[in-house]
Design an enzyme around this catalytic site. Structure first.
Site, mmCIF file in Angstrom:
data_model
loop_
_atom_site.group_PDB
_atom_site.id
_atom_site.type_symbol
_atom_site.label_atom_id
_atom_site.label_comp_id
_atom_site.label_asym_id
_atom_site.label_seq_id
_atom_site.Cartn_x
_atom_site.Cartn_y
_atom_site.Cartn_z
ATOM 1 C CD1 TRP A 58 78.578 23.665 9.812
ATOM 2 C CD2 TRP A 58 80.305 24.532 8.695
ATOM 3 N NE1 TRP A 58 79.008 24.772 10.511
ATOM 4 C CE2 TRP A 58 80.071 25.326 9.842
ATOM 5 C CE3 TRP A 58 81.350 24.892 7.836
ATOM 6 C CZ2 TRP A 58 80.850 26.443 10.161
ATOM 7 C CZ3 TRP A 58 82.116 25.998 8.156
ATOM 8 C CH2 TRP A 58 81.864 26.756 9.305
ATOM 9 C CG ASP A 59 78.247 21.222 13.227
ATOM 10 O OD1 ASP A 59 77.589 21.657 12.252
ATOM 11 O OD2 ASP A 59 78.161 21.703 14.360
ATOM 12 C CD GLU A 87 73.624 29.386 11.442
ATOM 13 O OE1 GLU A 87 73.060 29.513 12.540
ATOM 14 O OE2 GLU A 87 73.589 28.344 10.756
ATOM 15 C CE LYS A 126 74.877 31.003 15.805
ATOM 16 N NZ LYS A 126 73.858 30.204 15.132
ATOM 17 C CD GLN A 127 78.965 30.037 13.046
ATOM 18 O OE1 GLN A 127 77.781 30.255 13.198
ATOM 19 N NE2 GLN A 127 79.465 28.822 12.896
HETATM 20 C C1 BGC Z 1 76.013 27.219 13.864
HETATM 21 C C2 BGC Z 1 76.322 26.370 12.662
HETATM 22 C C3 BGC Z 1 76.330 24.916 13.076
HETATM 23 C C4 BGC Z 1 75.022 24.552 13.738
HETATM 24 C C5 BGC Z 1 75.015 23.143 14.250
HETATM 25 C C6 BGC Z 1 74.713 26.769 14.482
HETATM 26 O O1 BGC Z 1 74.458 27.497 15.630
HETATM 27 O O2 BGC Z 1 75.912 28.563 13.507
HETATM 28 O O3 BGC Z 1 77.584 26.707 12.136
HETATM 29 O O4 BGC Z 1 76.530 24.102 11.980
HETATM 30 O O5 BGC Z 1 74.802 25.412 14.833
HETATM 31 O O6 BGC Z 1 76.023 22.936 15.176
#
Ligand code: BGC
Length: 803
Positions: free
Chosen positions: A359-360, A498, A619-620
């Site tokens: 999704w980046d 995550e 995590k984010q």
């Molecule tokens: C993040 C995701 C991201 C992926 C690729 C993961 O560590 O939690 O949000 O899409 O890395 O960058």
């Protein structure tokens, strides 16, 4: 303008930092990329040469503890770099076995060149000076080149030079993946084409992608073609030209190696090996000429994409920002348009996340939309081409519409790994990140934002609308009516955070009513309905017919979009998911004291036999993504539509609540948090912005950048300047500004494209100056600055005082 702001300079050779330098000094052109490994280097634990073709994937199976897993990897292609030397009969040059007198590596962002200068003394007391230059051509995507200059400072004698193509490479760039099969290539051809040209062709074993590299090597002493002895070395998968030259003290030996790379997937080719051979026959004879056209191609790109900053005499943020733009354009460039690629989360810079598309793009497109919108358009078509697969995936999972995979590679199949290794515990753990259905909101959001920035109705007509409608359909089918609550719910998914994959007390993965997912679903449903109204009547009828959209289905979209459930905490803060409030508080203090780095709490807790699922930690950004993607007005509209109260004061409280519970285990996190704080706490926002700037140059995640850069965070930092601090919004055909510059930022200058208008923007704390650079349209651009509106014509400058 200071040249310093374009240069990344590394002094001295530091084996422990070499992997990081290699990733950061990667050169690429959107078609292929080569890590900044030294030309004499092998994959040996210190170095990891890697060359990756955009979208060059292959699948392999591995037997892991009795379970067969299949992974699709971005394949490490033959190494075209090898170019080295030795004193006749001596050892090949290795910087680790000589005494360096000078060692400098420079990445020149303005010109797209990687330079390395070494002066050293060997065991025999011979002092030598080496200068190396490298490019991956931004103008002609198939070409790359290297130059080696060698000057004997205090000796004369015979040197042997070796220039090779090495097809013995495997995928071994990520330690965590090394137990997995990494032998992707099969040799097809290794031959000498003519006395100065070598050819190597390989094929990926499953996807049958043929890749050919041809290399032409020429030697000059004091600028004149050198008289030399030459031999051909042929080993399985490896071939080299070796030359012997006699040098007198002070004489300058120049070796030029020009390489052409083609693949069987390229448009306008007959056969890759033939094309590579031919390309070298017609390529300019001298290195300098190729450098000049390469630099020119970069200068044309920079005119469109640069952002100038003035920051109290500080060069570093400007330099890092340019590094971010540089890597973005090396990953996707105008060459991507014909390539059928998405934007890989980690660039084509290494093997982390296997070159997959997540999704980046959500963090990357806003920059492209306002600079090179035709690139976004091309990349969105990567998704469109996989719409059939997405429909199939939805059907197979029991849903309707189209369901794009969390990780996408070659054909749009779900490529998320099912097992991942926790390097801390050494255990293979079930990976359920594929449950992040919110990717399907990101794709819709990206289509919509592209359309908003460009008004490209043709794209919407042919591709975008179909995607929007199929995605709305998917979300409506995911929502289930809860008669007890009188609300729709979405169960068994994962949000962006995550660390939360399920409930501590419920078997199986999946969470219910993730606020981000639910609200995004509402947004997609609204936009799905709106899309129909944007289409001309005949296209609307066609799509309704083709997709068999009944009035009753549209009515259901509307209903779901008004009755979706959101869960709130007692005090009104939006709950990340249902049940979050019941989780335990996490002892941040104790863990910070126990571990020097707690970014990856998931790994720490798993290794301790615990799980993040038990705690209030992230995590984010998850809920906060909503404040990142939507303005307060847009959020208010969405919440009011659902009949939930919206109090502006809820925003800072929610931001504060989650910010205190986030470990920033993803580099995306800093960008989002910096963004959501721009209005409420500029200082904190600026601090997080600066941390996000350091994500890759300082490898803050402790070892992940050597495996590939973090493109979402890179583009996100640029976008923070472009949109967040300027308060730039595109709404209803009008460009809005509401600047909020951090105190440290004295001036910001960039150009952007909006609805076919090309505009230069210059912003200081005291004024905003806008210049209409060019537009094919008759009507002027409408701009509103904090409510004061103006019309800007081409070739006109207007300046507004800011209070
Ligand atoms: C993040 C995701 C991201 C992926 C690729 C993961 O560590 O939690 O949000 O899409 O890395 O960058």
């Amino acid at each position: 303008m200071s040249r310093e702001q374009w240069l990344f300079t590394y002094e001295g050779f530091e084996p422990a930092r070499e992997g990081l330098r290699e990733a950061l000094c990667t050169l690429g052109n959107g078609y292929f990329a080569t890590r900044g490994a030294a030309p004499e280097a092998h994959a040996d634990g210190t170095h990891y040469p890697g060359t990756y073709l955009a979208g060059g994937y292959n699948r392999l199976e591995t037997d892991l503890a009795g379970r067969v897993v299949e992974n699709e990897d971005l394949v490490n292609m033959p190494n075209w770099l090898p170019l080295t030397f030795r004193h006749e009969g001596g050892d090949w040059f290795d910087v680790r076995s000589v005494t360096p007198l000078e060692y400098r590596q420079v990445l020149d962002l303005e010109r797209g060149l990687l330079l390395r200068t070494i002066r050293f003394e060997d065991a025999a007391g011979r002092r030598t000076r080496l200068e190396q230059r490298r490019f991956v051509h931004m103008g002609d995507k198939h070409l790359a080149g290297q130059e080696l200059v060698l000057v004997p400072e205090n000796w004369s004698g015979r040197v042997q030079v070796r220039s090779a193509l090495d097809g013995r490479v495997v995928n071994a760039g990520v330690a965590r993946y090394r137990q997995l099969n990494g032998q992707h290539l099969r040799l097809l051809v290794a031959e000498e084409v003519d006395p100065e040209t070598l050819l190597l062709e390989v094929e990926t074993v499953q996807s049958r992608l043929e890749v050919a590299e041809a290399a032409r090597t020429r030697l000059f002493v004091e600028g004149h073609p050198a008289a030399l002895l030459k031999t051909l070395l042929l080993e399985e998968g490896f071939l080299a030209h070796e030359f012997i030259v006699t040098l007198a003290k002070g004489q300058r030996l120049t070796v030029e190696k020009v390489v052409a790379l083609y693949s069987s997937k390229d448009p306008a080719v007959s056969e890759a090996a033939m094309e590579a051979r031919d390309a070298l026959k017609t390529a300019p004879g001298r290195f300098e000429e190729l450098v000049a056209t390469h630099v020119q191609a970069w200068s044309h790109l920079w005119r469109r994409v640069d952002i100038e900053l003035e920051l109290d005499g500080l060069d570093e943020p400007q330099r890092v920002l340019r590094l971010h733009i540089f890597h973005l354009l090396q990953t996707v460039s105008p060459h991507s348009i014909d390539q059928d690629v998405g934007v890989p989360a980690r660039g084509w810079h290494g093997e982390a996340y296997r070159g997959h598309i997540f999704w980046d793009e959500l963090f990357i497109f806003p920059f492209l939309n306002l600079r090179l919108p035709f690139l976004t358009r091309a990349i969105l078509r990567y998704r469109y081409r996989r719409l059939g697969r997405a429909r199939q995936a939805a059907r197979e999972a029991g849903f309707q519409g189209a369901m794009f995979p969390w990780q996408s590679g070659s054909n749009g199949r779900e490529e998320s790994q099912r097992l991942h290794l926790n390097p801390r515990s050494g255990r293979w753990v079930e990976d359920v990140t594929w449950m992040q259905r919110h990717i399907n909101a990101a794709v819709a959001y990206n289509v919509w934002q592209y359309h908003r920035a460009t008004a490209d109705s043709e794209f919407l007509y042919y591709y975008g609308a179909e995607m929007m409608l199929e995605l709305a359909r998917f979300w409506a089918s995911l929502a289930r009516w809860n008669p007890g609550l009188g609300r729709y719910e979405i169960k068994n998914v994962m949000g962006p955070d995550e660390y939360h994959t399920g409930y501590p007390d419920r078997p199986g993965p999946g969470l219910d009513n993730n606020a981000y997912t639910n609200l995004m679903a509402v947004w997609v449903l609204c936009k799905g309905l709106e899309t129909l109204h944007l289409l001309p009547r005949e296209r609307r009828a066609e799509l309704i017919e083709f997709l068999r959209l009944e009035d009753s289905e549209l009515a259901r979209w509307d209903e779901v979009s008004r009755k979706m459930r959101l869960v709130f905490h007692q005090d009104g803060v939006i709950s990340q998911f249902e049940g979050y409030e019941r989780l335990q508080e996490f002892d941040w203090k104790a863990y910070r004291a126990r571990y020097p780095d707690i970014h990856r709490l998931d790994r720490i807790l798993e290794a301790e036999g615990d799980s993040p699922n038990r705690y209030k930690l992230s995590k984010q950004a998850d809920v906060l993504m909503l404040f990142y993607l939507f303005s307060a007005d847009e959020l208010r509209e969405l919440l009011e539509r659902l009949g939930y109260p919206f109090e502006p004061e809820m925003i800072p409280r929610t931001v504060d609540y989650y910010l205190r519970r986030t470990s920033h285990g993803s580099t995306l996190s800093g960008v989002v948090h910096s963004w959501v704080l721009t209005r409420g706490d500029r200082e904190a926002s600026w601090r997080l912005f600066n941390e996000a700037l350091r994500s890759d140059i300082s490898d803050v995640q402790g070892g992940t950048t050597p495996e590939g850069i973090h493109l979402g965070a890179m583009a996100g930092t640029v976008d923070l300047l472009q949109r967040a601090y300027t308060g730039l919004e595109v709404r209803a055909g009008v460009l809005h500004f509401n600047p909020h510059l951090p105190q440290e930022l004295k001036r910001l200058k960039f150009s952007l494209r909006y609805h076919k208008h090309w505009v230069e923007v210059e912003l200081t704390p005291a004024m905003l100056r806008l210049t209409g650079l060019w537009s094919p349209l008759e009507q002027p651009l409408e701009v509103c600055v904090r409510g004061e509106c103006l019309r800007l014509q081409s070739c006109e400058t207007q300046e507004l005082r800011l209070a």
